[in-house]
Design a protein around this motif. Sequence first.
Motif, short mmCIF file in Angstrom:
data_model
loop_
_atom_site.label_atom_id
_atom_site.label_comp_id
_atom_site.label_asym_id
_atom_site.label_seq_id
_atom_site.Cartn_x
_atom_site.Cartn_y
_atom_site.Cartn_z
N ASN A 103 36.45 9.88 11.57
CA ASN A 103 35.18 10.28 12.19
C ASN A 103 34.87 11.75 11.90
N ALA A 104 35.91 12.57 11.93
CA ALA A 104 35.72 14.00 11.61
C ALA A 104 35.22 14.15 10.18
N ILE A 105 35.79 13.38 9.26
CA ILE A 105 35.36 13.45 7.86
C ILE A 105 33.90 13.06 7.73
N LEU A 106 33.47 12.00 8.40
CA LEU A 106 32.06 11.60 8.34
C LEU A 106 31.15 12.71 8.85
N LEU A 107 31.50 13.30 9.97
CA LEU A 107 30.72 14.39 10.55
C LEU A 107 30.66 15.58 9.60
N LEU A 108 31.81 15.97 9.07
CA LEU A 108 31.89 17.14 8.19
C LEU A 108 31.17 16.91 6.87
N LYS A 109 31.29 15.71 6.30
CA LYS A 109 30.57 15.42 5.06
C LYS A 109 29.06 15.49 5.29
N PRO A 121 39.60 17.37 -10.58
CA PRO A 121 39.99 16.11 -11.22
C PRO A 121 39.81 14.90 -10.30
N CYS A 122 40.10 15.08 -9.02
CA CYS A 122 39.95 14.00 -8.05
C CYS A 122 38.48 13.55 -7.97
N LEU A 123 37.57 14.52 -7.88
CA LEU A 123 36.14 14.20 -7.78
C LEU A 123 35.60 13.65 -9.10
N LEU A 124 36.09 14.16 -10.22
CA LEU A 124 35.67 13.62 -11.52
C LEU A 124 36.08 12.15 -11.65
N LYS A 125 37.28 11.85 -11.20
CA LYS A 125 37.75 10.46 -11.25
C LYS A 125 36.87 9.56 -10.38
N ALA A 126 36.54 10.04 -9.17
CA ALA A 126 35.68 9.27 -8.27
C ALA A 126 34.28 9.10 -8.86
N ALA A 127 33.78 10.15 -9.51
CA ALA A 127 32.43 10.10 -10.08
C ALA A 127 32.35 9.20 -11.30
N SER A 128 33.48 8.91 -11.91
CA SER A 128 33.46 8.08 -13.11
C SER A 128 33.65 6.59 -12.82
N ASP A 129 33.71 6.21 -11.55
CA ASP A 129 33.87 4.80 -11.17
C ASP A 129 32.63 4.02 -11.63
N LYS A 130 32.85 2.99 -12.39
CA LYS A 130 31.75 2.23 -12.99
C LYS A 130 31.34 0.99 -12.18
N GLU A 131 32.07 0.73 -11.10
CA GLU A 131 31.74 -0.42 -10.28
C GLU A 131 30.32 -0.25 -9.73
N GLU A 132 29.56 -1.34 -9.67
CA GLU A 132 28.14 -1.21 -9.34
C GLU A 132 27.79 -1.65 -7.92
N THR A 133 28.76 -1.69 -7.03
CA THR A 133 28.42 -2.02 -5.66
C THR A 133 27.74 -0.81 -5.02
N GLU A 134 26.97 -1.08 -3.98
CA GLU A 134 26.22 -0.01 -3.32
C GLU A 134 27.16 1.04 -2.71
N GLU A 152 27.85 9.19 -6.04
CA GLU A 152 26.83 10.21 -5.80
C GLU A 152 27.37 11.38 -4.99
N MET A 153 28.16 11.09 -3.96
CA MET A 153 28.73 12.16 -3.14
C MET A 153 29.71 13.01 -3.96
N ALA A 154 30.50 12.37 -4.80
CA ALA A 154 31.45 13.12 -5.64
C ALA A 154 30.69 14.03 -6.60
N LEU A 155 29.64 13.50 -7.23
CA LEU A 155 28.83 14.31 -8.14
C LEU A 155 28.15 15.46 -7.40
N PHE A 156 27.65 15.16 -6.22
CA PHE A 156 26.98 16.16 -5.39
C PHE A 156 27.95 17.30 -5.07
#
Length: 154
Positions: free
Chosen positions: A35-41, A110-123, A130-134
């Motif tokens: 919950n803290a992570i959601l609030l902080l993000k 590197p962690c965020l680049l890996k997350a941003a490169s996920d090609k799965e197309e689920t919402e 998008e959050m990783a790229l942001f």
Amino acid sequence: MIKEMDIEEFNYVITKELYNKIDKMIEEKNLPMENAILLLKHAGYLKILKNIWIFDFRNSSLNKRIEKMIVEENQKKKEEKNEKFLVDLCECYISLRTGFPPELLLICVPCLLKAASDKEETEEVQKDVEMALFALCFIEENKIFEQKQYLKEM
């Protein structure tokens, strides 16, 4: 409520004291880390959108907690590491902080680049991408941070 705040209100409400209270609530187990992570993000996202430069997070106990958690999670063995949790921590950290220690950039980028490169197309995955790229877009230029270090991940 945060969306409706102007810059003055945001700076009045989102303070070092608030970050320290959140840290204390996490410590006392009154606020689950998820919950803290959601609030902080959310606060970090709006801070970036409103182009607010606040330095209170950097001096808070919550900043120290998140830095420690990023390092600890990154040091875990591959099979024990929770990649999603690490991405969430890095997104919070980068969106709330200004001026980054190089050792944490070496973990977060590197962690965020890996997350941003996920090609799965689920919402859900696309929102994570998008959050990783942001978050990556918000890393200010740093002389110690060299782009060559991350060409492999890119």
